[in-house]
Design a protein around this motif. Structure first.
Motif, PDB file in Angstrom:
ATOM      1  N   SER A   9      50.066  57.260  73.624  1.00  0.00           N
ATOM      2  CA  SER A   9      51.332  56.771  74.180  1.00  0.00           C
ATOM      3  C   SER A   9      51.498  55.276  73.927  1.00  0.00           C
ATOM      4  CB  SER A   9      51.381  57.048  75.699  1.00  0.00           C
ATOM      5  OG  SER A   9      52.719  57.036  76.137  1.00  0.00           O
ATOM      6  N   ASP A  10      52.729  54.847  73.888  1.00  0.00           N
ATOM      7  CA  ASP A  10      53.057  53.414  73.907  1.00  0.00           C
ATOM      8  C   ASP A  10      52.329  52.627  72.809  1.00  0.00           C
ATOM      9  OD1 ASP A  10      54.820  52.951  76.530  1.00  0.00           O
ATOM     10  OD2 ASP A  10      53.385  54.571  76.851  1.00  0.00           O
ATOM     11  N   LEU A  11      52.617  53.038  71.581  1.00  0.00           N
ATOM     12  CA  LEU A  11      51.976  52.428  70.416  1.00  0.00           C
ATOM     13  C   LEU A  11      52.591  51.060  70.096  1.00  0.00           C
ATOM     14  CD1 LEU A  11      52.098  55.639  68.176  1.00  0.00           C
ATOM     15  CD2 LEU A  11      50.426  55.049  69.949  1.00  0.00           C
ATOM     16  N   HIS A  12      53.900  50.930  70.331  1.00  0.00           N
ATOM     17  CA  HIS A  12      54.627  49.665  70.100  1.00  0.00           C
ATOM     18  C   HIS A  12      54.359  49.091  68.714  1.00  0.00           C
ATOM     19  CE1 HIS A  12      56.359  49.024  74.168  1.00  0.00           C
ATOM     20  NE2 HIS A  12      55.381  49.827  74.521  1.00  0.00           N
ATOM     21  N   VAL A  13      54.394  49.950  67.711  1.00  0.00           N
ATOM     22  CA  VAL A  13      54.133  49.491  66.341  1.00  0.00           C
ATOM     23  C   VAL A  13      55.230  48.514  65.889  1.00  0.00           C
ATOM     24  CG1 VAL A  13      54.114  50.275  63.920  1.00  0.00           C
ATOM     25  CG2 VAL A  13      52.772  51.496  65.660  1.00  0.00           C
ATOM     26  N   GLY A  51      56.052  58.503  73.564  1.00  0.00           N
ATOM     27  CA  GLY A  51      57.097  57.486  73.524  1.00  0.00           C
ATOM     28  C   GLY A  51      56.641  56.049  73.364  1.00  0.00           C
ATOM     29  N   ASP A  52      57.641  55.163  73.135  1.00  0.00           N
ATOM     30  CA  ASP A  52      57.408  53.788  72.710  1.00  0.00           C
ATOM     31  C   ASP A  52      56.516  53.808  71.462  1.00  0.00           C
ATOM     32  OD1 ASP A  52      59.075  52.914  74.683  1.00  0.00           O
ATOM     33  OD2 ASP A  52      57.560  51.814  75.823  1.00  0.00           O
ATOM     34  N   LEU A  53      56.989  54.564  70.488  1.00  0.00           N
ATOM     35  CA  LEU A  53      56.265  54.707  69.221  1.00  0.00           C
ATOM     36  C   LEU A  53      56.270  53.372  68.488  1.00  0.00           C
ATOM     37  CD1 LEU A  53      57.893  58.072  68.116  1.00  0.00           C
ATOM     38  CD2 LEU A  53      55.864  57.735  69.529  1.00  0.00           C
ATOM     39  N   GLY A 195      53.952  58.408  79.795  1.00  0.00           N
ATOM     40  CA  GLY A 195      53.512  57.124  79.251  1.00  0.00           C
ATOM     41  C   GLY A 195      54.144  56.001  80.057  1.00  0.00           C
ATOM     42  N   HIS A 196      54.624  54.973  79.352  1.00  0.00           N
ATOM     43  CA  HIS A 196      55.465  53.905  79.888  1.00  0.00           C
ATOM     44  C   HIS A 196      54.688  52.825  80.640  1.00  0.00           C
ATOM     45  CE1 HIS A 196      59.264  52.081  80.863  1.00  0.00           C
ATOM     46  NE2 HIS A 196      59.192  52.308  82.160  1.00  0.00           N
ATOM     47  N   VAL A 197      53.651  53.181  81.401  1.00  0.00           N
ATOM     48  CA  VAL A 197      52.996  52.198  82.273  1.00  0.00           C
ATOM     49  C   VAL A 197      51.683  51.668  81.670  1.00  0.00           C
ATOM     50  CG1 VAL A 197      52.344  51.696  84.670  1.00  0.00           C
ATOM     51  CG2 VAL A 197      54.122  53.363  84.225  1.00  0.00           C
ATOM     52  N   HIS A 198      51.280  52.149  80.492  1.00  0.00           N
ATOM     53  CA  HIS A 198      50.142  51.573  79.774  1.00  0.00           C
ATOM     54  C   HIS A 198      48.885  51.483  80.628  1.00  0.00           C
ATOM     55  CE1 HIS A 198      52.580  49.425  76.396  1.00  0.00           C
ATOM     56  NE2 HIS A 198      53.424  50.178  77.077  1.00  0.00           N
ATOM     57  N   ARG A 199      48.622  52.492  81.433  1.00  0.00           N
ATOM     58  CA  ARG A 199      47.369  52.571  82.185  1.00  0.00           C
ATOM     59  C   ARG A 199      47.101  54.042  82.473  1.00  0.00           C
ATOM     60  NH1 ARG A 199      45.339  47.994  83.751  1.00  0.00           N
ATOM     61  NH2 ARG A 199      43.599  49.201  84.523  1.00  0.00           N
TER      62      ARG A 199
HETATM   63 FE   LIG Z   1      55.532  50.939  76.429  1.00  0.00          FE
END
Ligand SMILES: [Fe+2]
Length: 270
Positions: A9-13, A51-53, A195-199
């Protein structure tokens, strides 16, 4: 027969040479996670990315993402987060017909013995998420059609409060109570994965368990004070390995991405 699903999740490439916040090479972190997934002794039946690919929703970021994910040999299932631009995402993955062509990015897919239901929670150009009546009706129909099939429900925004207030303020601001009631009426939902919360975070929700996967890159600071300012850290990143059998239900393991010393056999005293 065991089914295993890896959740990222949350790769933020970002585009090459354009690190996040000027210093987080999210692509390198994703590569490390992909290598760790490919090194798993048991190859997963699927990799689901909640999400947050990418970070800015730009076509060049999706091209970069596609290249970074290319070493994965398991079937890949993508969801959109608030940082994604769904049409740019679809354009970069035209060989993924389950992504559809217009409207919400949502689908059902059989993964081993599980039914993966991907639900879109995003609101265009907003950080928060929402489930309106149309989304909830679609999910209700999908769950009714699934009957007693075990379901893994994937969505970007978690439907519960984490007590990281600055993230909860941009959480699922519409439809969480309705989702809770809907899931209570469907005992076959094994887990809600978000995902979304990065923990890594988990709670009881809708008569099942809802959980959040860490990012392979940056984590949100572990700070439950009500006045906690938004902040990130570079604690170890990772992914989740969900393992299911009909007899046991779903068992989930947090795994750290990277190369570490070991493994050593128990009886190996060096
Ligand atoms: Fe994110």
């Amino acid at each position: 027969m065991m089914t295993t699903v890896v959740q990222l999740s949350d790769l933020h490439v970002r585009a090459p040479n354009d690190p996040l916040c000027g210093r987080i090479d999210t692509g390198a972190y994703l590569s490390r996670a992909v290598s760790s997934i490919q090194a798993l002794p048991l190859a997963p039946d699927a990799v689901v990315i909640t999400g947050d690919l990418v970070d800015l929703g730009r076509p060049e970021e999706y091209r970069q993402l596609r290249g970074l994910l290319a070493p994965l040999t398991s079937p890949l299932f993508l969801l959109a987060g608030n940082h994604d631009e769904v049409q740019a995402l679809r354009a970069a993955f035209p060989d993924h017909p389950h992504l559809g062509t217009t409207g919400d990015l949502r689908y059902c897919a059989a993964v081993g013995g599980l039914l993966l239901i991907a639900l879109d929670t995003t609101v265009p150009r907003q950080a928060h998420g929402a489930l309106d009546a149309q989304r909830l009706d679609w999910l209700a129909r999908a769950l009714d059609a699934a009957r007693d099939q075990p379901v893994l429900l994937a969505m970007h925004h978690p439907p519960f409060r984490t007590f990281i207030d600055h993230m909860d303020a941009m959480g699922l601001l519409q439809g969480a109570a309705e989702l809770d009631a809907l899931l209570r009426a469907h005992a076959n939902v094994e887990r809600v994965i978000c995902g979304h919360v990065h923990r890594p975070i988990e709670t009881r929700f809708g008569g099942t368990i809802a959980s959040i996967c860490p990012s392979p890159a940056h984590q949100i600071e572990m700070n439950l004070r009500p006045d906690a300012p938004p902040a990130w850290t570079l604690e170890p990143g990772g992914f989740t390995v969900h393992a299911w059998t009909r007899d046991t239900g779903l068992v989930s393991h947090l795994a750290y991405a990277g190369k570490f010393d070991g493994p050593y056999a128990f009886d190996d005293d060096g």
